[in-house]
Design a protein around this motif. Structure first.
Motif, PDB file in Angstrom:
ATOM      1  N   SER A 183      -9.468  -2.307   6.089  1.00 28.53           N
ATOM      2  CA  SER A 183      -9.443  -3.484   6.859  1.00 28.53           C
ATOM      3  C   SER A 183      -9.647  -4.881   5.447  1.00 28.53           C
ATOM      4  O   SER A 183     -10.324  -4.443   4.494  1.00 28.53           O
ATOM      5  N   ILE A 184      -8.635  -5.614   5.591  1.00 37.17           N
ATOM      6  CA  ILE A 184      -8.666  -6.861   4.427  1.00 37.17           C
ATOM      7  C   ILE A 184      -9.741  -7.346   4.314  1.00 37.17           C
ATOM      8  O   ILE A 184     -10.205  -7.613   3.217  1.00 37.17           O
ATOM      9  N   ASP A 185     -10.859  -7.370   5.630  1.00 36.93           N
ATOM     10  CA  ASP A 185     -12.048  -8.104   5.474  1.00 36.93           C
ATOM     11  C   ASP A 185     -12.943  -7.239   4.548  1.00 36.93           C
ATOM     12  O   ASP A 185     -13.746  -7.724   3.689  1.00 36.93           O
ATOM     13  N   SER A 186     -12.934  -6.008   4.279  1.00 38.60           N
ATOM     14  CA  SER A 186     -13.744  -5.044   3.554  1.00 38.60           C
ATOM     15  C   SER A 186     -13.057  -4.912   1.989  1.00 38.60           C
ATOM     16  O   SER A 186     -13.658  -4.027   1.200  1.00 38.60           O
ATOM     17  N   ASN A 187     -11.953  -5.450   1.873  1.00 38.57           N
ATOM     18  CA  ASN A 187     -11.202  -5.178   0.546  1.00 38.57           C
ATOM     19  C   ASN A 187     -11.605  -6.332  -0.373  1.00 38.57           C
ATOM     20  O   ASN A 187     -11.003  -7.441   0.186  1.00 38.57           O
ATOM     21  N   TRP A 188     -12.334  -6.015  -1.295  1.00 36.12           N
ATOM     22  CA  TRP A 188     -12.635  -6.762  -2.489  1.00 36.12           C
ATOM     23  C   TRP A 188     -11.297  -7.874  -2.845  1.00 36.12           C
ATOM     24  O   TRP A 188     -11.643  -8.963  -3.207  1.00 36.12           O
ATOM     25  N   PHE A 189     -10.224  -7.119  -3.005  1.00 37.61           N
ATOM     26  CA  PHE A 189      -9.083  -7.817  -3.842  1.00 37.61           C
ATOM     27  C   PHE A 189      -8.294  -8.664  -2.669  1.00 37.61           C
ATOM     28  O   PHE A 189      -7.511  -9.520  -3.105  1.00 37.61           O
ATOM     29  N   GLY A 190      -8.460  -8.329  -1.482  1.00 46.90           N
ATOM     30  CA  GLY A 190      -8.007  -9.207  -0.475  1.00 46.90           C
ATOM     31  C   GLY A 190      -6.406  -9.037  -0.358  1.00 46.90           C
ATOM     32  O   GLY A 190      -5.817  -9.609   0.205  1.00 46.90           O
ATOM     33  N   SER A 191      -5.914  -7.840  -0.720  1.00 46.65           N
ATOM     34  CA  SER A 191      -4.214  -7.458  -0.951  1.00 46.65           C
ATOM     35  C   SER A 191      -4.475  -5.654  -0.723  1.00 46.65           C
ATOM     36  O   SER A 191      -5.492  -5.124  -0.835  1.00 46.65           O
ATOM     37  N   GLU A 192      -3.468  -5.351  -0.131  1.00 47.35           N
ATOM     38  CA  GLU A 192      -3.150  -4.121  -0.033  1.00 47.35           C
ATOM     39  C   GLU A 192      -2.762  -3.229  -1.242  1.00 47.35           C
ATOM     40  O   GLU A 192      -3.197  -1.998  -1.361  1.00 47.35           O
ATOM     41  N   ILE A 193      -2.166  -3.842  -2.166  1.00 43.97           N
ATOM     42  CA  ILE A 193      -1.850  -2.966  -3.321  1.00 43.97           C
ATOM     43  C   ILE A 193      -2.750  -3.676  -4.469  1.00 43.97           C
ATOM     44  O   ILE A 193      -2.486  -4.765  -4.859  1.00 43.97           O
ATOM     45  N   ASN A 194      -3.374  -2.910  -4.996  1.00 43.98           N
ATOM     46  CA  ASN A 194      -4.151  -3.238  -6.374  1.00 43.98           C
ATOM     47  C   ASN A 194      -3.919  -2.461  -7.504  1.00 43.98           C
ATOM     48  O   ASN A 194      -3.678  -1.211  -7.566  1.00 43.98           O
ATOM     49  N   GLU A 195      -3.566  -3.142  -8.720  1.00 47.99           N
ATOM     50  CA  GLU A 195      -3.305  -2.519  -9.904  1.00 47.99           C
ATOM     51  C   GLU A 195      -4.643  -2.900 -10.788  1.00 47.99           C
ATOM     52  O   GLU A 195      -4.961  -4.221 -11.064  1.00 47.99           O
ATOM     53  N   ASN A 196      -4.907  -2.106 -11.987  1.00 51.80           N
ATOM     54  CA  ASN A 196      -5.882  -2.404 -12.893  1.00 51.80           C
ATOM     55  C   ASN A 196      -5.298  -1.768 -14.207  1.00 51.80           C
ATOM     56  O   ASN A 196      -4.687  -0.822 -14.263  1.00 51.80           O
TER      57      ASN A 196
END
Length: 101
Positions: A43-56
């Motif tokens: 869920s976007i609400d539970s995703n800290w980054f607020g997006s579906e694809i995260n790169e670090n």
């Protein structure tokens, strides 16, 4: 002989090098890499980054090590991971080497 593979976020770089030294792994290779996390099913609400694809910024290590050094390194990494307050941890994998020159 074993092939040791370690991945983690770049922030853990100094910690990993310290653990490798403690485990008597004197020769290794490392490379800065992009870590990728697909959170499209969260869920976007539970995703800290607020997006579906995260790169670090991540780091990848590999080394050929004596089998007697592997257990100590795993202990050091497990102790380190237990103390982490963040979701990030260090990941270690070991592969058997059947033949090398």
């Amino acid at each position: 002989m074993k092939l040791l593979i370690i991945t983690a976020i770049a922030d853990f770089d100094k910690d990993i090098k310290k653990m490798l030294k403690q485990a008597s792994v004197k020769t290794f290779t490392y490379k800065e890499v992009k870590g990728f996390n697909d959170t499209s099913e969260e869920s976007i609400d539970s995703n800290w980054f607020g997006s579906e694809i995260n790169e670090n910024e991540s780091i990848l290590y590999y080394a050929f090590v004596k089998k007697e050094n592997v257990d100590l390194l795993f202990e050091l990494v497990n102790d380190f991971n237990k103390k982490q307050e963040s979701l990030s941890t260090i990941y270690v994998a070991v592969l058997n080497i059947e033949k090398s020159n």
